[in-house]
Design a protein around this motif. Structure first.
Motif, mmCIF file in Angstrom:
data_model
loop_
_atom_site.group_PDB
_atom_site.id
_atom_site.type_symbol
_atom_site.label_atom_id
_atom_site.label_comp_id
_atom_site.label_asym_id
_atom_site.label_seq_id
_atom_site.Cartn_x
_atom_site.Cartn_y
_atom_site.Cartn_z
ATOM 1 N N ASP A 29 -98.708 -43.702 42.395
ATOM 2 C CA ASP A 29 -99.796 -44.250 43.223
ATOM 3 C C ASP A 29 -99.921 -45.759 43.031
ATOM 4 O OD1 ASP A 29 -100.455 -41.797 44.362
ATOM 5 O OD2 ASP A 29 -101.929 -41.341 42.793
ATOM 6 N N LEU A 30 -99.725 -46.224 41.811
ATOM 7 C CA LEU A 30 -99.776 -47.667 41.554
ATOM 8 C C LEU A 30 -98.624 -48.378 42.243
ATOM 9 C CD1 LEU A 30 -100.698 -47.495 37.782
ATOM 10 C CD2 LEU A 30 -102.204 -48.208 39.636
ATOM 11 N N GLU A 31 -97.441 -47.780 42.191
ATOM 12 C CA GLU A 31 -96.284 -48.380 42.858
ATOM 13 C C GLU A 31 -96.488 -48.415 44.369
ATOM 14 O OE1 GLU A 31 -93.106 -46.004 41.277
ATOM 15 O OE2 GLU A 31 -93.054 -47.158 39.406
ATOM 16 N N ALA A 32 -97.038 -47.340 44.933
ATOM 17 C CA ALA A 32 -97.317 -47.297 46.371
ATOM 18 C C ALA A 32 -98.348 -48.362 46.742
ATOM 19 C CB ALA A 32 -97.809 -45.911 46.772
ATOM 20 N N PHE A 33 -99.365 -48.520 45.914
ATOM 21 C CA PHE A 33 -100.392 -49.526 46.161
ATOM 22 C C PHE A 33 -99.789 -50.930 46.148
ATOM 23 C CE2 PHE A 33 -103.451 -52.577 44.380
ATOM 24 C CZ PHE A 33 -104.417 -52.540 45.364
ATOM 25 N N MET A 34 -98.932 -51.207 45.158
ATOM 26 C CA MET A 34 -98.309 -52.530 45.066
ATOM 27 C C MET A 34 -97.407 -52.799 46.265
ATOM 28 S SD MET A 34 -97.514 -53.076 40.995
ATOM 29 C CE MET A 34 -96.516 -51.612 40.831
ATOM 30 N N THR A 39 -97.844 -33.458 38.659
ATOM 31 C CA THR A 39 -97.775 -33.185 37.226
ATOM 32 C C THR A 39 -96.612 -33.881 36.539
ATOM 33 O OG1 THR A 39 -96.575 -31.149 37.680
ATOM 34 C CG2 THR A 39 -98.957 -30.969 37.396
ATOM 35 N N ASP A 40 -95.566 -34.250 37.271
ATOM 36 C CA ASP A 40 -94.421 -34.914 36.638
ATOM 37 C C ASP A 40 -94.551 -36.437 36.668
ATOM 38 O OD1 ASP A 40 -94.129 -35.133 39.371
ATOM 39 O OD2 ASP A 40 -91.962 -34.836 39.360
ATOM 40 N N ASP A 41 -95.706 -36.948 37.063
ATOM 41 C CA ASP A 41 -95.943 -38.377 37.190
ATOM 42 C C ASP A 41 -96.662 -38.894 35.941
ATOM 43 O OD1 ASP A 41 -95.866 -40.802 38.483
ATOM 44 O OD2 ASP A 41 -97.217 -40.224 40.096
ATOM 45 N N GLU A 42 -96.275 -40.084 35.486
ATOM 46 C CA GLU A 42 -96.924 -40.680 34.327
ATOM 47 C C GLU A 42 -98.353 -41.075 34.687
ATOM 48 O OE1 GLU A 42 -96.454 -44.540 31.373
ATOM 49 O OE2 GLU A 42 -95.030 -44.263 33.002
ATOM 50 N N LEU A 43 -99.304 -40.708 33.846
ATOM 51 C CA LEU A 43 -100.710 -41.057 34.057
ATOM 52 C C LEU A 43 -101.109 -42.164 33.097
ATOM 53 C CD1 LEU A 43 -102.253 -37.496 34.392
ATOM 54 C CD2 LEU A 43 -101.564 -39.061 36.212
ATOM 55 N N MET A 44 -101.974 -43.063 33.564
ATOM 56 C CA MET A 44 -102.394 -44.200 32.750
ATOM 57 C C MET A 44 -103.894 -44.400 32.840
ATOM 58 S SD MET A 44 -99.748 -46.984 34.182
ATOM 59 C CE MET A 44 -98.234 -46.310 34.782
ATOM 60 N N LEU A 45 -104.441 -44.911 31.756
ATOM 61 C CA LEU A 45 -105.834 -45.331 31.754
ATOM 62 C C LEU A 45 -105.972 -46.631 32.546
ATOM 63 C CD1 LEU A 45 -106.640 -44.649 28.009
ATOM 64 C CD2 LEU A 45 -107.381 -43.298 29.977
ATOM 65 N N THR A 46 -107.206 -46.990 32.857
ATOM 66 C CA THR A 46 -107.472 -48.171 33.671
ATOM 67 C C THR A 46 -106.835 -49.432 33.108
ATOM 68 O OG1 THR A 46 -109.553 -47.226 34.478
ATOM 69 C CG2 THR A 46 -109.305 -49.607 34.660
ATOM 70 N N SER A 47 -106.974 -49.685 31.814
ATOM 71 C CA SER A 47 -106.453 -50.924 31.240
ATOM 72 C C SER A 47 -104.935 -51.015 31.371
ATOM 73 C CB SER A 47 -106.864 -51.056 29.772
ATOM 74 O OG SER A 47 -106.415 -49.939 29.034
ATOM 75 N N THR A 48 -104.233 -49.905 31.180
ATOM 76 C CA THR A 48 -102.784 -49.892 31.312
ATOM 77 C C THR A 48 -102.367 -50.058 32.771
ATOM 78 O OG1 THR A 48 -102.671 -48.418 29.406
ATOM 79 C CG2 THR A 48 -100.689 -48.581 30.753
ATOM 80 N N ALA A 49 -103.067 -49.362 33.655
ATOM 81 C CA ALA A 49 -102.774 -49.466 35.089
ATOM 82 C C ALA A 49 -103.007 -50.890 35.582
ATOM 83 C CB ALA A 49 -103.639 -48.481 35.864
ATOM 84 N N ALA A 50 -104.093 -51.501 35.137
ATOM 85 C CA ALA A 50 -104.409 -52.875 35.546
ATOM 86 C C ALA A 50 -103.313 -53.833 35.093
ATOM 87 C CB ALA A 50 -105.755 -53.293 34.969
ATOM 88 N N ALA A 51 -102.851 -53.672 33.861
ATOM 89 C CA ALA A 51 -101.786 -54.537 33.352
ATOM 90 C C ALA A 51 -100.505 -54.358 34.165
ATOM 91 C CB ALA A 51 -101.532 -54.241 31.877
ATOM 92 N N LEU A 52 -100.208 -53.133 34.556
ATOM 93 C CA LEU A 52 -98.998 -52.863 35.324
ATOM 94 C C LEU A 52 -99.016 -53.582 36.675
ATOM 95 C CD1 LEU A 52 -96.328 -51.211 35.561
ATOM 96 C CD2 LEU A 52 -97.686 -49.513 36.770
ATOM 97 N N ILE A 53 -100.174 -53.600 37.333
ATOM 98 C CA ILE A 53 -100.217 -54.228 38.662
ATOM 99 C C ILE A 53 -100.689 -55.679 38.605
ATOM 100 C CG2 ILE A 53 -100.449 -52.026 39.840
ATOM 101 C CD1 ILE A 53 -103.367 -52.691 40.378
ATOM 102 N N GLY A 54 -100.984 -56.170 37.405
ATOM 103 C CA GLY A 54 -101.279 -57.592 37.240
ATOM 104 C C GLY A 54 -102.685 -58.027 37.592
#
Length: 72
Positions: free
Chosen positions: A56-61, A6-21
Motif C-alpha cells: 500500500d505504501l509503494e502504491a501510494f508513492m 497476509t504475505d505483505d510486510e506490515l509496519m508501524l506509523t514511524s517505520t512507514a513514514a520513514a519509508l515514504i520520506g
C-alpha cells in the motif's frame, strides 16, 4: 479499513513514514483528513495501533509521483 494481504510486510506509523520520506506527524494528519496511504487499525487497550502494508505504501508513492509529474 480492509485488512492487508497476509504475505505483505506490515509496519508501524514511524517505520512507514520513514519509508515514504515524511514525518510520523504527517501520517497522523493524513489519517485525520482521510488522505495518505491505506492502513489498518488494531485495537490495543484504550488506543489503536495503525499498521501499513508495504504494498500500500509503494502504491501510494507511485500514485503520488504520477500526480506530481502531471502537475509539472
Amino acid at each position: 479499513m480492509q485488512a492487508p494481504k497476509t504475505d505483505d510486510e506490515l509496519m508501524l506509523t514511524s517505520t512507514a513514514a520513514a519509508l515514504i520520506g515524511v514525518a510520523a506527524q504527517t501520517m497522523y494528519i493524513w489519517r485525520t483528513q482521510g488522505r495518505g496511504p491505506k492502513y489498518s487499525t488494531i485495537p490495543s487497550g484504550k488506543s489503536v495501533i495503525h499498521l501499513y502494508a508495504r504494498s500500500d505504501l509503494e502504491a501510494f508513492m507511485t500514485e503520488r509521483a504520477q500526480r506530481l509529474a502531471v502537475a509539472k
